[in-house]
Design an enzyme around this catalytic site. Structure first.
Site, short mmCIF file in Angstrom:
data_model
loop_
_atom_site.label_atom_id
_atom_site.label_comp_id
_atom_site.label_asym_id
_atom_site.label_seq_id
_atom_site.Cartn_x
_atom_site.Cartn_y
_atom_site.Cartn_z
CG ASP A 89 38.69 41.53 38.96
OD1 ASP A 89 38.72 40.47 39.62
OD2 ASP A 89 39.62 42.34 38.95
CG ASP A 264 41.94 42.59 32.20
OD1 ASP A 264 41.91 43.70 32.78
OD2 ASP A 264 42.37 41.56 32.76
#
EC number: 2.4.2.29
Length: 370
Positions: A89, A264
Site C-alpha cells: 500500500d 485484504d
C-alpha cells in the site's frame, strides 16, 4: 504479472495471477503484514495457513526500519524471508489517518510523521521510488483518502487530485522499468457519478489492476454493496479487481458475488489477538468462562495446527494468562479459516455452485450463537 479469468459463475470470478512462475488463484485474501510481519506468526506459519500473497505498507516501512536497512537485504522479500508475492500500500490512507499535521497540495502531502514528529513531504514520485526499492510485486498508486460522509465538492476535489497523482505515479513507475505491476485506485466516496469519472480516467491511464478505495471506512454495508454493484461491471474484465481493507467473512462472500478478485484486512489477525475466533458456525469468544473446561477443538471441520493439537480450554487459559502463544495459535487458526473459506469459494465458482455455497455459509453461520 499476468492475470486471467478461468471460471465465472454469474458475476463471481475465479482466475489466476502468474508472478514469474508463482501461481496465485483468485479470489484471494491477503494477510496484512504492515511492518513486514504478520503479527505474532512467522512467514513459514503464514504459508502453512494457505496464504500465498501478503500486504505490507510502504509508508510504515519507509520510516521504520527505513529503506537503507531493507536494501541491505536486497528487498523486502529477503528482509522478511517471504518467497511469495507482496503487495504494498502506498501510504495514502496512513498519511491522512495518522498524522497530527497534514497539508495537501497538488504535488503531494506535507505531514508530521508519527515516528519522530518531523515534517515530511510525500509525493507520487517518492512513493513509487519507495515501493520500487522494496521490490513490491504489486505497487499501489499514491492517492488522497478522505473520510466517509464528506460532501460532494470535497469528495470531487480529492478524487481529481488522486487522478492527477495517478498519472504522476504511472510516469514515475514506468521510469524504473521494472517488471512489477501498478494498480490504480478508484475514488469518489459514496457518489456513483464520481466513481464513474474516476474509473474511466484511470482506464485511460491503463493500470494492471483496479482497486476500490475509500470503502469500509464507516459507511453502512448496504452502501458499500451498492457501490460494488455499480462499479465492478465497468472495470475491464481482463483486469483484477481489489477491494481494499475488507473484510469480515460475509464481506468476502458479498464482494466475490459482485466480481471482486482480491481482498485484504486486519480482521482475522486483530480478532485473533483479542480472542475472537472464526469457526464454521460463527465466532467463538475464547475469553468466555464457559470454555474453561471445554476439551473440544475450536472447529471439528478445521485441520489447522491449532485445531489439531489444542483444546478450547487451553486457548482460554493462554488468553487469561496473556501468553504470547495464545495470540500465535489464534492467528494461525483465523488465517487458516479465511484461506479455507477462499478455497471453498473458488471451488464453488469452478463448479457453478457459488449461490448454493453462499446460502449454506449463511445458514451455518447463524446456526449457533457463541
Amino acid at each position: 504479472m499476468n492475470f486471467e479469468v478461468l471460471y465465472q459463475d454469474n458475476n463471481a470470478r475465479c482466475g489466476v495471477f502468474n508472478f514469474n512462475q508463482e501461481i496465485i488463484e483468485t479470489p484471494v485474501f491477503m494477510p496484512v503484514g504492515t511492518y513486514g510481519a504478520v503479527k505474532s506468526i512467522s512467514t513459514e506459519e503464514i504459508k502453512n495457513t494457505g496464504s500465498r500473497i501478503i500486504l505490507s505498507n510502504a509508508f510504515h516501512l519507509y520510516f521504520r526500519p527505513g529503506l537503507e536497512i531493507i536494501k541491505l537485504h536486497g528487498n523486502l522479500h529477503n528482509f522478511m524471508n517471504w518467497s511469495g508475492p507482496i503487495l504494498t500500500d502506498s501510504g495514502g490512507f496512513q498519511v491522512f489517518s495518522l498524522s497530527r499535521f497534514c497539508k495537501v497540495n497538488e504535488e503531494g502531502v506535507i505531514f508530521q510523521n508519527h515516528i519522530d514528529g518531523k515534517k515530511t513531504f510525500l509525493t507520487p514520485k517518492i512513493s513509487m521510488k519507495i515501493q520500487s526499492d522494496l521490490g513490491s510485486n504489486i505497487v499501489m498508486i499514491f492517492d488522497q483518502c478522505i473520510e466517509y460522509n464528506q460532501n460532494w465538492e470535497k469528495t470531487k476535489n480529492a478524487m481529481e487530485r488522486s487522478l492527477y497523482w495517478a498519472k504522476k505515479s504511472r510516469i514515475y513507475f514506468d521510469s524504473y522499468k521494472n517488471k512489477n505491476s501498478l494498480f490504480g485506485i478508484i475514488h469518489g466516496g459514496i457518489y456513483p457519478s464520481l466513481r464513474d469519472i474516476s474509473l474511466q480516467e484511470l482506464i485511460k491511464i491503463d493500470f494492471d489492476g483496479y482497486a476500490l478505495g475509500g470503502l469500509a471506512v464507516g459507511e453502512p454495508k448496504i452502501e458499500m454493496y451498492k457501490l460494488l454493484d455499480h462499479i465492478c461491471p465497468q472495470i475491464p474484465k481482463n483486469k483484477p479487481r481489489y477491494l481494499m481493507g475488507v473484510g469480515k467473512p460475509e464481506d468476502l462472500i458479498e464482494g466475490v458475488r459482485r466480481g471482486v478478485d482480491m481482498f485484504d484486512c486486519v480482521i482475522p489477525t486483530r480478532n485473533a489477538r483479542n480472542g475472537h475466533l472464526f469457526v464454521t458456525n460463527g465466532v467463538i469468544k475464547i475469553r468466555n468462562k464457559k470454555y474453561k473446561k471445554d476439551l473440544s477443538c475450536l472447529d471439528k471441520t478445521c485441520v489447522c495446527y491449532t485445531c489439531r493439537y489444542y483444546s478450547r480450554s487451553y486457548l482460554h487459559h493462554l488468553d487469561a494468562c496473556n501468553e504470547i502463544l495464545g495470540a500465535r495459535l489464534n492467528t494461525i487458526h483465523n488465517l487458516h479459516y479465511y484461506q479455507t473459506l477462499m478455497s471453498n469459494i473458488r471451488n464453488s465458482i469452478k463448479n457453478n455452485t457459488f449461490e448454493q455455497f453462499s446460502l449454506n455459509f449463511y445458514k451455518q453461520k447463524n446456526k449457533i450463537d457463541f
